[in-house]
Design a protein around this motif. Structure first.
Motif, short mmCIF file in Angstrom:
data_model
loop_
_atom_site.label_atom_id
_atom_site.label_comp_id
_atom_site.label_asym_id
_atom_site.label_seq_id
_atom_site.Cartn_x
_atom_site.Cartn_y
_atom_site.Cartn_z
N GLY A 61 0.79 -1.21 0.00
CA GLY A 61 0.00 0.00 0.00
C GLY A 61 0.83 1.27 0.00
N ALA A 62 0.30 2.29 0.70
CA ALA A 62 0.94 3.60 0.72
C ALA A 62 2.32 3.55 1.37
N MET A 63 2.52 2.69 2.35
CA MET A 63 3.82 2.63 3.01
C MET A 63 4.89 2.12 2.04
N LEU A 64 4.57 1.08 1.28
CA LEU A 64 5.54 0.59 0.31
C LEU A 64 5.88 1.67 -0.71
N ALA A 65 4.88 2.41 -1.18
CA ALA A 65 5.12 3.48 -2.14
C ALA A 65 6.07 4.53 -1.54
N ARG A 66 5.86 4.86 -0.28
CA ARG A 66 6.72 5.85 0.39
C ARG A 66 8.15 5.31 0.53
N VAL A 67 8.27 4.06 0.92
CA VAL A 67 9.60 3.47 1.14
C VAL A 67 10.39 3.41 -0.16
N LEU A 68 9.74 3.12 -1.28
CA LEU A 68 10.45 3.03 -2.55
C LEU A 68 11.21 4.31 -2.86
N GLY A 69 10.66 5.45 -2.48
CA GLY A 69 11.31 6.73 -2.72
C GLY A 69 12.42 7.05 -1.74
N GLN A 70 12.63 6.18 -0.74
CA GLN A 70 13.66 6.41 0.27
C GLN A 70 14.80 5.40 0.20
N ILE A 71 14.72 4.45 -0.74
CA ILE A 71 15.75 3.42 -0.87
C ILE A 71 17.00 4.00 -1.54
#
Length: 335
Positions: free
Chosen positions: A226-236
């Motif tokens: 969900g939204a958390m995975l989307a957010r994390v992708l931009g922080q990798i």
């Protein structure tokens, strides 16, 4: 006759789960019969014990998507009476009767030998959740993750079964681990498993308009989606990977392709159900070597078949921390 947790469905579509004694001739077809010693409780089990979740094809049904025990009888030349074996996946406990019973009959192809150094109890303290966590760690390593990365590895849903084992394995391998949880009371539990940083779930729960943020994480094992995975992708970090293992936060992914194109981020799907035998053997060997058994024991919450209707409802509501280990042979009257 043997004891089993049997789920039935009435004419109104309501399910009911209760421990019953059933005859061996009711077991499904298969070439290996196993005397089950231990099973575990997973999110899928909660669905199969309760509403079904579209996973159960027919009733009455015996759930339990994993189990460990000893071979009782075998028509498969790879297994003999007395052999210790483990089963995870293959839709056992969903489309095929599973491990919440003192006996199970399955295909030999679905089993793997119990690794040296593990007991059947330890194997199911690991269970499907821990097996999935190990597959995720292996996938990240296969894509370049090493303990000397400058950023920590993020684990979302860290208080759950997959997350707990992932934290313990990564910490034991020398990684710095950032554990995401929405339950502050679990902070001591997670640091005890080896987490070096606790990240409140609220910090990652909202999407942002920027497709890229600071490179905060060397990699991630994500059980939320969900939204958390989307957010994390931009922080990798550049060239890093996210191993996606669950969707507790939803199946939709409100993301852009920018992290993949500008940072070379990899999104790795982890499926534990249909994994090939070689991958299973490799993962279980790694578990026996890389998972500290003392930390595994700290995750364990013991249970019996009679406890599962209540615990199945609890896991669907996010009220279960760590690993629920089901002693299949234990009876309520013996407690």
């Amino acid at each position: 006759m043997f004891r089993a947790l049997v789920v039935t469905k009435d004419d109104d579509g309501k399910t009911r789960a209760a421990v019953e004694r059933i005859a061996e001739d009711r077991l499904p077809q298969g070439d290996v019969t196993v005397a089950v010693e231990y099973s575990a409780l997973n999110y899928k089990d909660g669905l199969c014990i309760g509403p079904g979740g579209g996973l159960v094809r027919s009733y009455p049904h015996v759930p339990g998507i994993d189990f460990a025990g000893r071979v009782e009888a075998s028509d498969d030349p790879r297994y003999a009476a007395g052999d210790k074996v483990v089963l995870t996946g293959w839709r056992v406990g969903e489309a095929h009767w599973g491990g919440y019973a003192e006996k199970a009959r399955v295909k030999g192809d679905w089993l793997v030998p119990l690794p040296e150094g593990l007991t059947t109890r330890q194997a199911m303290a690991v269970g499907t959740a821990g097996f999935t966590a190990m597959l995720a760690v292996m996938a990240l390593e296969d894509h370049g993750l090493t303990p000397d990365a400058p950023q920590p590895v993020l684990v979302t849903g860290a208080s759950g079964g997959v997350g707990s084992v992932a934290v313990a394995i990564l910490a034991n391998l020398g990684y710095r681990v950032a554990a995401v949880t929405g339950r502050p009371e679990n902070s001591d539990y997670l640091t005890g498993l080896g987490a070096t940083q606790i990240v409140p779930r609220a910090d990652l729960a909202e999407t942002v308009k920027r497709p890229l943020e600071s490179e905060a994480w060397a990699g991630c094992i994500d059980a939320v989606g969900g939204a958390m995975l989307a957010r994390v992708l931009g922080q990798i970090a550049y060239g890093g990977s996210v191993a996606a293992v669950g969707l507790a936060g939803g199946a939709q992914l409100p993301a852009t392709v920018i992290p993949f194109l500008l940072r070379g981020v990899n999104l790795l799907g982890i499926d534990s159900v249909m994994q090939a035998r070689d991958a299973r053997l490799r993962a279980w060997a790694r578990i026996a070597h890389d998972l500290p058994m003392k930390k595994l024991e700290a995750m364990v919450r013991p249970a019996m078949l009679e406890d599962l209707p209540r615990l199945g409802a609890d896991i669907l509501q996010g009220r279960v921390t760590g690993r629920v280990l089901v002693d299949v042979a234990a009876a309520g009257a013996d407690r």
